[in-house]
Design a protein around this motif. Structure first.
Motif, PDB file in Angstrom:
ATOM      1  N   ASP A 214       0.795  -1.215   0.000  1.00  0.00           N
ATOM      2  CA  ASP A 214       0.000   0.000   0.000  1.00  0.00           C
ATOM      3  C   ASP A 214       0.835   1.276   0.000  1.00  0.00           C
ATOM      4  OD1 ASP A 214      -2.333  -1.507   0.059  1.00  0.00           O
ATOM      5  OD2 ASP A 214      -2.334  -1.600   2.252  1.00  0.00           O
ATOM      6  N   SER A 215       2.151   1.130  -0.088  1.00  0.00           N
ATOM      7  CA  SER A 215       3.036   2.288  -0.042  1.00  0.00           C
ATOM      8  C   SER A 215       3.600   2.583  -1.430  1.00  0.00           C
ATOM      9  CB  SER A 215       4.194   2.042   0.934  1.00  0.00           C
ATOM     10  OG  SER A 215       5.159   3.065   0.849  1.00  0.00           O
ATOM     11  N   MET A 216       3.435   3.817  -1.901  1.00  0.00           N
ATOM     12  CA  MET A 216       3.973   4.199  -3.197  1.00  0.00           C
ATOM     13  C   MET A 216       5.501   4.273  -3.156  1.00  0.00           C
ATOM     14  SD  MET A 216       1.288   7.102  -4.565  1.00  0.00           S
ATOM     15  CE  MET A 216       2.215   7.236  -6.090  1.00  0.00           C
ATOM     16  N   MET A 217       6.056   4.659  -1.988  1.00  0.00           N
ATOM     17  CA  MET A 217       7.501   4.863  -1.891  1.00  0.00           C
ATOM     18  C   MET A 217       8.265   3.593  -1.542  1.00  0.00           C
ATOM     19  SD  MET A 217       7.756   8.523   0.090  1.00  0.00           S
ATOM     20  CE  MET A 217       9.553   8.379   0.115  1.00  0.00           C
ATOM     21  N   HIS A 218       7.621   2.700  -0.763  1.00  0.00           N
ATOM     22  CA  HIS A 218       8.364   1.577  -0.201  1.00  0.00           C
ATOM     23  C   HIS A 218       7.877   0.217  -0.680  1.00  0.00           C
ATOM     24  CE1 HIS A 218       8.486   4.913   2.904  1.00  0.00           C
ATOM     25  NE2 HIS A 218       9.715   4.859   2.422  1.00  0.00           N
TER      26      HIS A 218
END
Length: 308
Positions: A214-218
């Motif tokens: 659910d994380s765009m960065m990770h």
């Protein structure tokens, strides 16, 4: 870019001659669960071996009706003396009761309840949720902090730093000794590998799994995993054997035909490559790319933690 070092406070059903992992009942169990007047429920936990323990919930209805197929969930929680909370790698936190009203899963604990000195580190508990009711059961985890081995992700394998929302940490990969199996027909070492998503969430390292989905960065889509093992002269790359993923058991890898003797002289080195990146211990200089498992003794038999 300088590596950022993570700081988590501490960091087959087989029975075979020459194996050395056990799963036996803890005398403090079973413990009674209060899930309502309509149910008689207990929680059992095996002895913690190498940081690993099986947890079994059994629920029966007071009117005798079958509970097979009913949803249940388990979640371990550690509340440290500082007040910080964290979970731990856990196999199948949710599932269905079987025909006997039972559900079993395996916890891979990150740390013991008490330091070697006997001073408490915090309190472990297991939360059991069933039929819209949750019961929290305190447990004691006896293990060595060294039972858990770790490697780190690189600059392209980061997670959020919970202490600094603008910063990141190298993702931590956790390795657990699931036991040797040394006899006339088998020479094998089994390891479980999990990755940290957050302080509360951990996931098996297996092909096609997605970390921090659910994380765009990770977010990390695991396209490939290579777990390798070596028992001697490991500076020579030809002595490493690729461990095979255990079918239907994500995160478990088995190194076959290693040449183990089954006694205390055995040493197994394990290294991990995810998406063609070799994980290391995060050291800025002279980083190590493997973890080491040693053995204090050899037991005559074992039952490994196998259930889905």
């Amino acid at each position: 870019m300088k590596r950022l070092l993570a700081c988590l406070l501490l960091p087959l059903f087989i029975t075979a001659c020459g194996s050395d992992s056990s799963s036996t009942p803890d005398p403090e169990f079973p413990k009674t669960l209060n899930l309502g007047d309509d149910y008689i429920a207990t929680l059992s936990m095996s002895d913690v071996k190498n940081g690993i323990a099986d947890l079994t919930v059994n629920i029966k209805s007071t009117d005798g009706r079958s509970l097979e197929g009913k949803d249940i969930s388990l979640s371990p929680l550690m509340v440290m003396n500082s007040g910080m909370k964290h979970g731990t790698p856990f196999e199948n936190g949710t599932g269905l009761l079987d025909a006997n009203g039972s559900f079993t899963s395996t916890a891979y604990f990150l740390m013991p309840s008490n330091m070697a000195s006997g001073d408490p580190m915090g309190n472990w508990s297991i939360n059991v949720s069933f039929n819209e009711k949750t019961e929290s059961i305190p447990i004691t985890v006896e293990m060595m902090a060294s039972d858990v081995k770790t490697l780190k992700g690189g600059d392209n394998d980061q997670i959020m730093n919970m202490g600094d929302a603008s910063g990141t940490l190298d993702r931590t990969y956790y390795f657990y000794n699931r036991g040797r199996h040394v006899n006339a027909s088998m020479n094998m070492f089994e390891v479980y590998i999990s990755a940290r998503e957050t302080m509360m969430d951990y996931q098996a390292v297996a092909e096609d799994n997605v970390l921090n989905a659910d994380s765009m960065m990770h977010k990390l889509i695991i396209n490939s995993v290579v777990a390798e093992m070596c028992i001697k002269d490991c500076d020579n790359d030809t002595n490493w054997i690729t461990a095979m993923p255990k079918p239907n058991y994500p995160g478990i890898y088995q190194g076959m035909d290693l040449g183990l003797t089954g006694d205390e002289t055995d040493v197994v080195m394990v290294r991990l490559t995810v998406n063609d990146e070799i994980k290391d211990n995060g050291a800025a200089q002279d980083a190590k790319t493997s973890v080491m498992f040693s053995f204090n003794d050899s037991a005559s038999s074992t039952t490994t933690h196998d259930h889905m």
